[in-house]
Design a protein around this motif. Structure first.
Motif, PDB file in Angstrom:
ATOM      1  N   GLY A 377       0.794  -1.170  -0.063  1.00  0.00           N
ATOM      2  CA  GLY A 377       0.011   0.108  -0.083  1.00  0.00           C
ATOM      3  C   GLY A 377       0.678   1.328  -0.148  1.00  0.00           C
ATOM      4  N   VAL A 378       2.121   1.264   0.355  1.00  0.00           N
ATOM      5  CA  VAL A 378       2.675   2.436   0.561  1.00  0.00           C
ATOM      6  C   VAL A 378       3.182   2.874  -1.048  1.00  0.00           C
ATOM      7  CG1 VAL A 378       4.329   2.029   2.817  1.00  0.00           C
ATOM      8  CG2 VAL A 378       5.013   1.491   0.466  1.00  0.00           C
ATOM      9  N   ARG A 380       0.852   3.493  -3.019  1.00  0.00           N
ATOM     10  CA  ARG A 380      -0.210   4.262  -3.178  1.00  0.00           C
ATOM     11  C   ARG A 380       0.034   5.631  -2.335  1.00  0.00           C
ATOM     12  NH1 ARG A 380      -6.561   4.463  -1.041  1.00  0.00           N
ATOM     13  NH2 ARG A 380      -7.056   6.361  -2.158  1.00  0.00           N
ATOM     14  N   GLY A 381       0.606   5.234  -1.143  1.00  0.00           N
ATOM     15  CA  GLY A 381       0.853   6.582  -0.343  1.00  0.00           C
ATOM     16  C   GLY A 381       2.003   7.536  -0.996  1.00  0.00           C
TER      17      GLY A 381
ATOM     18  N   TYR B  51       7.620   0.537  12.577  1.00  0.00           N
ATOM     19  CA  TYR B  51       6.636   1.027  12.273  1.00  0.00           C
ATOM     20  C   TYR B  51       5.424   0.151  12.185  1.00  0.00           C
ATOM     21  CZ  TYR B  51       4.347   3.445   8.251  1.00  0.00           C
ATOM     22  OH  TYR B  51       3.580   4.309   7.358  1.00  0.00           O
ATOM     23  N   TRP B  60      -8.785   3.838   5.758  1.00  0.00           N
ATOM     24  CA  TRP B  60      -8.484   3.400   4.223  1.00  0.00           C
ATOM     25  C   TRP B  60      -9.062   1.833   3.930  1.00  0.00           C
ATOM     26  CZ3 TRP B  60      -7.727   7.617   1.374  1.00  0.00           C
ATOM     27  CH2 TRP B  60      -6.922   8.762   1.854  1.00  0.00           C
ATOM     28  N   THR B  93      -5.021  -3.757   1.358  1.00  0.00           N
ATOM     29  CA  THR B  93      -3.443  -3.829   1.167  1.00  0.00           C
ATOM     30  C   THR B  93      -3.154  -2.965   0.154  1.00  0.00           C
ATOM     31  OG1 THR B  93      -3.053  -5.576  -0.648  1.00  0.00           O
ATOM     32  CG2 THR B  93      -3.277  -6.399   1.621  1.00  0.00           C
ATOM     33  N   ILE B  94      -3.743  -2.695  -0.803  1.00  0.00           N
ATOM     34  CA  ILE B  94      -3.452  -1.584  -1.709  1.00  0.00           C
ATOM     35  C   ILE B  94      -3.989  -0.162  -1.283  1.00  0.00           C
ATOM     36  CG2 ILE B  94      -2.796  -2.928  -3.805  1.00  0.00           C
ATOM     37  CD1 ILE B  94      -5.578  -2.135  -5.100  1.00  0.00           C
ATOM     38  N   ALA B  95      -5.188  -0.230  -0.721  1.00  0.00           N
ATOM     39  CA  ALA B  95      -5.799   0.906  -0.409  1.00  0.00           C
ATOM     40  C   ALA B  95      -5.101   1.672   0.807  1.00  0.00           C
ATOM     41  CB  ALA B  95      -7.154   0.731  -0.073  1.00  0.00           C
ATOM     42  N   CYS B  96      -4.638   0.915   1.884  1.00  0.00           N
ATOM     43  CA  CYS B  96      -4.017   1.566   2.920  1.00  0.00           C
ATOM     44  C   CYS B  96      -2.545   2.214   2.517  1.00  0.00           C
ATOM     45  CB  CYS B  96      -3.638   0.551   3.933  1.00  0.00           C
ATOM     46  SG  CYS B  96      -2.481   1.169   5.167  1.00  0.00           S
ATOM     47  N   PRO B  97      -2.587   3.655   2.424  1.00  0.00           N
ATOM     48  CA  PRO B  97      -1.510   4.014   1.939  1.00  0.00           C
ATOM     49  C   PRO B  97      -0.159   4.165   2.935  1.00  0.00           C
ATOM     50  CG  PRO B  97      -3.161   5.884   2.750  1.00  0.00           C
ATOM     51  CD  PRO B  97      -3.681   4.583   2.849  1.00  0.00           C
ATOM     52  N   PHE B  98      -0.283   3.619   4.032  1.00  0.00           N
ATOM     53  CA  PHE B  98       0.653   3.432   4.894  1.00  0.00           C
ATOM     54  C   PHE B  98       1.457   1.965   4.852  1.00  0.00           C
ATOM     55  CE2 PHE B  98      -2.442   6.473   7.126  1.00  0.00           C
ATOM     56  CZ  PHE B  98      -1.742   7.620   6.827  1.00  0.00           C
ATOM     57  N   GLY B  99       0.714   1.382   4.068  1.00  0.00           N
ATOM     58  CA  GLY B  99       1.398  -0.155   3.637  1.00  0.00           C
ATOM     59  C   GLY B  99       1.427  -1.007   5.040  1.00  0.00           C
ATOM     60  N   ASN B 102      -1.091  -6.244   5.569  1.00  0.00           N
ATOM     61  CA  ASN B 102      -0.420  -7.169   4.452  1.00  0.00           C
ATOM     62  C   ASN B 102      -1.343  -8.655   4.544  1.00  0.00           C
ATOM     63  OD1 ASN B 102       2.086  -5.839   4.341  1.00  0.00           O
ATOM     64  ND2 ASN B 102       2.792  -6.317   6.180  1.00  0.00           N
ATOM     65  N   MET B 144       0.925  12.490  12.162  1.00  0.00           N
ATOM     66  CA  MET B 144       0.701  11.424  11.163  1.00  0.00           C
ATOM     67  C   MET B 144      -0.442  11.604  10.250  1.00  0.00           C
ATOM     68  SD  MET B 144       3.140   9.294  11.127  1.00  0.00           S
ATOM     69  CE  MET B 144       2.341   7.785  10.028  1.00  0.00           C
ATOM     70  N   TRP B 147       0.189  13.933   7.791  1.00  0.00           N
ATOM     71  CA  TRP B 147       0.639  13.241   6.636  1.00  0.00           C
ATOM     72  C   TRP B 147      -0.420  12.376   5.793  1.00  0.00           C
ATOM     73  CZ3 TRP B 147       4.831  12.414   3.995  1.00  0.00           C
ATOM     74  CH2 TRP B 147       5.155  11.065   3.212  1.00  0.00           C
ATOM     75  N   THR B 151      -3.072  12.221   1.529  1.00  0.00           N
ATOM     76  CA  THR B 151      -3.292  11.519   0.670  1.00  0.00           C
ATOM     77  C   THR B 151      -4.855  11.183   0.555  1.00  0.00           C
ATOM     78  OG1 THR B 151      -1.671  10.127   1.527  1.00  0.00           O
ATOM     79  CG2 THR B 151      -2.976   8.798   0.120  1.00  0.00           C
TER      80      THR B 151
END
Lengths: 415, 159
Positions: A377-378, A380-381, B51, B60, B93-99, B102, B144, B147, B151
């Motif tokens: 997802g990062v 996307r970030g 992290y 998200w 997993t792709i929508a969360c911009p913080f990654g 998983n 945070m 930040w 997005t």
């Protein structure tokens, strides 16, 4: 205030819930034409593979969810919109007035102009009704032909394999998922599927389907021998459901309803969201993005504005994630890249791993990944925050897999 | 009350006790690869940065889920994945911009930090107090959030 929402998919449901929060007293009517409680098409492959029952596809699991929120769910279909009269005409003939209308009618699968696709045993995989038909025919050992190796085709591929069928995939383009993956990644996916026992024929067209003497179907191709099939699944693309707007005054664009950055159509008080809307594209311009995250964002933002708020949409980032028989791929934004922009790539065909990053100046604008499940997802970030990568651009070009390290280093968390 | 994990990278020595404690709590094994908190090692600077999910307001992951498998724990604001409901589609997993969500191929479900039901093991395991668990209002959560807002899909004018 009376809100009418045409379409009970994710965009419509999220809009209804957001409206209820923003306007506790408004009347909300959510119209869907399928017999089941509002459900997610995205979950259908998991019904087919046996992971969940039909109830598991429901968008909301709490009993009485819509009733508790005083959202009136109506099983019908909007047949016509009368913008001046502020009314919709339903397929059943009744007229319903509205103050604000949301068009969230989604999309539907298209059949290519190939003779024989109306025969018994040929199905789309779009609705729960389709899933039941497919489940009946996709028995262990059955010959199944999947027409189209696009995003939806590839998701279904996984569940057809789980059912133990003998699968052949026919794709016109030179690779799998041609709109989501480039030649390198699309062909790695192809060889992965072949390793899993799937016959994948790319650059191949179905020229016709006929009944075979044995009682099944025969699929004729533009090259090579015909293929037998007990079931043909047609996944050759979708288009926005806009037929009921034909001849009306709502402006259309790229096959969808043109909306502004508040998701309002060309007509005051009429909004559109999800697969049916041609809205702001984060990467520039306007586009129909038929993906779940866009439907969810559209539904929320349209509803805020319908209820009198002022939310401007920054644009949807096209992105997809796909599991093709265990190989996970993802795509984000403008992965082909721009003129003069740098591209970073790393390929490991033996382990089916691939990363491609596309930059504009020192910002990330798009990416493709194969075999990545950690912190994906990062990407996307990094794209959507439009952050300057500074020294990390050089590091990413040297090692494109270090996107998470770049993100952590650049985020306030590292401060 | 919303609580959150606060991380002080300057105090982190890279011992990975948090990853071991997390993986044991969540999966019953001592395996950093299964940890929801991850320590990043910036060799060239000699720095370590733990992290994990900030349990952000935007959520998200929750909004992107097509089957309502992610819900908010009302006692602490944690966004929690229900394994019974998750179909493994990976959209979160792709929508969360913080990654920080998983996919776990072994189970076919997604995994993320759930604050251990309000008693985070990583905090207890950290020997140098580099991870703290406190009221969100008292933490650096605001930065945070700023930040995250970069997005955010919607820019809302006015109040």
């Amino acid at each position: 205030m009376k809100y009418v929402i045409a379409g009970a998919g994710p965009a419509g449901v999220i809009a209804a819930e957001t409206l209820r929060k923003a306007d506790p007293k408004g009347t909300i009517v959510l119209i869907g034409d399928e017999p089941e409680a509002p459900y997610s098409r995205m979950a259908i492959p998991y019904v087919l593979s046996g992971g969940i029952g039909e109830d598991g596809t429901r968008l909301r699991k709490t009993p009485g969810h819509f009733k508790n929120l005083s959202i009136h769910v109506l099983r019908d279909r909007v047949a016509k919109v009368l913008p001046k009269k502020r009314q919709v005409i339903l397929a059943g003939g009744a007229k319903t007035p509205f103050d604000r209308l949301l068009i969230a009618t989604g999309s539907r699968p298209v059949k290519p102009p190939v003779p024989g696709l109306n025969l018994t045993g040929v199905h789309h995989c779009w609705t729960l009704a389709d899933a039941r038909n497919i489940a009946e025919l996709a028995q262990p050992g059955a010959d199944v032909v999947l027409m189209g190796a696009g995003f939806i085709g590839c998701i279904i591929l996984e569940s057809l394999l789980a059912r133990g069928v003998n699968l052949t995939v026919i794709e016109m383009e030179d690779r799998m998922v041609p709109r989501m993956m480039n030649e390198t990644a699309g062909n790695m996916l192809k060889s992965w599927c072949q390793k899993k026992g799937v016959a994948v024929k790319t650059k191949t067209r179905v020229t016709g389907v006929k009944k075979s003497n044995a009682g099944g179907l025969t699929v004729h191709l533009n090259k090579g021998r015909p293929v037998n099939a007990a079931l043909i699944v047609v996944a050759t693309g979708v288009k926005s459901n806009t037929g009921f707007l034909k001849g009306g005054s709502v402006r259309m664009q790229d096959g969808g309803v043109a909306v502004d950055d508040h998701l309002q159509s060309s007509i005051d008080g009429i909004y559109a969201a999800g697969d049916v809307a041609c809205g702001p594209d984060f990467s520039g311009g306007w586009a129909v993005h038929a993906i779940q995250p866009t439907a969810a964002e559209h539904g929320r933002i349209a509803a805020i504005n319908m209820a009198g708020g002022d939310a401007r949409y920054q644009g949807s980032l096209i992105m997809n994630v796909l599991d093709t028989a265990g190989l996970i791929s993802a795509s984000f934004g403008n992965w082909p890249g721009v003129n003069g922009g740098d591209i970073a790539e790393t390929v490991d065909k033996g382990h089916f791993r691939y990363t491609r990053l596309a930059f504009e100046d020192d910002r990330l604008i798009g990416a493709l990944t194969l075999g990545l499940t950690e912190h994906v997802g990062v990407i996307r970030g990094l794209i959507q925050s439009r952050i300057s990568l500074g020294p990390w651009k050089k590091k990413l070009i040297a090692n494109p897999s270090s996107v998470m390290e770049a993100y952590v280093a650049l985020s306030p968390a590292a401060a | 009350m919303q609580k959150s994990l606060v991380i002080y990278p300057d105090k982190c020595t890279g011992c990975l006790q948090c990853e071991l404690a997390c993986s044991y709590q969540a999966e019953g094994v001592f395996n950093p690869a299964k940890s929801r908190i991850k320590v990043f090692n910036f060799h060239d600077q000699g720095r370590f940065v733990p992290y994990t999910c900030t349990q952000c307001d935007e959520a998200w992951c929750l909004h992107a889920c097509p089957v309502d498998a992610i819900t908010v724990d009302m006692t602490n604001g944690a966004k929690v994945v229900s394994d019974d409901v998750c179909v493994g589609c990976k959209v979160c997993t792709i929508a969360c911009p913080f990654g920080t969500v998983n996919y776990n191929q072994a189970t076919g479900k997604v995994i993320k930090c759930d604050l251990c039901g309000g008693d985070p093991e990583c905090v207890k395991a950290c020997p140098t107090d580099a991870i703290a668990y406190m009221d969100a209002d008292l933490t650096g959560l605001e930065k945070m959030r700023a930040w995250a807002a970069k997005t955010d899909a919607a820019l809302q004018a006015g109040a």
